[in-house]
Every structure is written in C-alpha cells, then in structure tokens.
Design a protein around this motif. Structure first.
Motif, short mmCIF file in Angstrom:
data_model
loop_
_atom_site.label_atom_id
_atom_site.label_comp_id
_atom_site.label_asym_id
_atom_site.label_seq_id
_atom_site.Cartn_x
_atom_site.Cartn_y
_atom_site.Cartn_z
N VAL A 13 0.86 -1.19 0.00
CA VAL A 13 0.00 0.00 0.00
C VAL A 13 0.89 1.24 0.00
N ILE A 15 1.19 4.85 0.48
CA ILE A 15 0.47 5.93 1.15
C ILE A 15 1.11 7.24 0.70
N SER A 36 7.02 0.96 1.81
CA SER A 36 5.62 1.33 2.04
C SER A 36 5.02 0.26 2.94
N VAL A 37 3.76 0.41 3.29
CA VAL A 37 3.06 -0.61 4.08
C VAL A 37 2.98 -1.88 3.25
N VAL A 56 -2.51 -1.43 6.90
CA VAL A 56 -2.34 0.02 7.09
C VAL A 56 -2.63 0.38 8.55
N THR A 60 0.50 1.69 10.69
CA THR A 60 0.55 3.16 10.77
C THR A 60 -0.52 3.76 11.68
N THR A 64 -8.21 3.44 7.03
CA THR A 64 -8.46 3.62 5.60
C THR A 64 -9.91 3.99 5.31
#
Length: 154
Positions: A13, A15, A36-37, A56, A60, A64
């Motif tokens: 993902v 972001i 990234s994730v 996500v 983090t 979402t």
C-alpha cells in the motif's frame, strides 16, 4: 497450509499525500530498509482490500475508512528474499504482491507498530522511490505520478 507459515500473497500500500509526498517506514528487523506498508494475507480467503486495510491500521494507525483506498489492479510476482524465506512453507520461493494506493492529508497522524518499524518519513516521490529497498515498491511509487495525472486519483 499450516497456520505457522505465511501465505505467499501480500499487499503493498503506497500511502501518499495530495501533493505526492510518500510515507515510508523503516523496518525494525532490517534497519536501513525503507518501504511502504506491506503485509501478507492472514488466511487464504481473506479479501485483499481487507488485508490492505488491516495492514495500514496495524503498521501506521491510519484508518483507511476515512480516506480513499484504491486497488491499482496491479500484481507483482517476485522471489522472496532468502532472509525471509523461512517464514513460508518449505519450497515456497515466490510471493504475489497486490498494489494499492491510499491518499491521506500530509498531517495525518502516524502511529508505528514498534515491533515492525523504527521510524517513518514523508518524502518527495523520486526520493522515496530511490530509498526503497524493494524494486516493486519503488516502481509502484514511480507509477503514482502517471496514475495521479490520468485519473485524478486522490
């Protein structure tokens, strides 16, 4: 497949902010490795969008549901780094990674999972791509400029 082994299907993902700054995370198990994730499906029947949402949130703290998660309908197959191959069933050497994008405001609060990541940073698109250790991650980041231009994705 045993529950003790990772499923060789994962999500990536990317972001990013509306002005195309990219959020990168530094791996706790490999300091200096930025990405990234990313994360694997928890079960064979887990829906990819749910995997992306879960990862996500876990990595983090970003929900979402409050932002536009988009499936880029892009999949990469790559050889699993030997360092991480022990996590998969014997004989599994490749992973299929499905790419998603998530646009969030630059000031979105980020809460890292301390066992997974040490630090995070927002970087301009090219710098982020250059810093990624994963070629497929870097390529996805570089595709964002064109995706953003043609679809108005954000």
């Amino acid at each position: 497949m045993s529950n003790t082994f990772k499923i060789p299907e994962s999500v990536l993902v990317v972001i990013y902010s509306p002005d195309l700054e990219i959020l990168l995370l530094e791996r706790a198990d490999k300091p200096g490795f930025w990405q990234s994730v990313t994360g694997s499906k928890d079960s064979l029947d887990e829906v990819l969008e749910f995997t992306a949402q879960r990862e996500v949130m876990e990595e983090t703290g970003i929900d979402t549901q409050a932002h536009a998660l988009s499936n880029w309908h892009l999949a990469n197959v790559y050889e699993i780094y030997p360092t991480w191959r022990h996590r998969y069933a014997p004989g599994v050497t490749h992973n299929k990674e499905y790419v998603f994008g998530l646009c969030v405001p630059r000031d979105t609060s980020v809460t890292l999972a301390p066992r997974e990541h040490l630090r995070y940073q927002w970087l301009p698109l090219q710098e982020a791509a250059d810093l990624c250790f994963s070629a497929s991650n870097a390529e996805a980041i570089l595709q964002l400029r064109q995706r953003h231009k043609t679809s108005g994705e954000h």
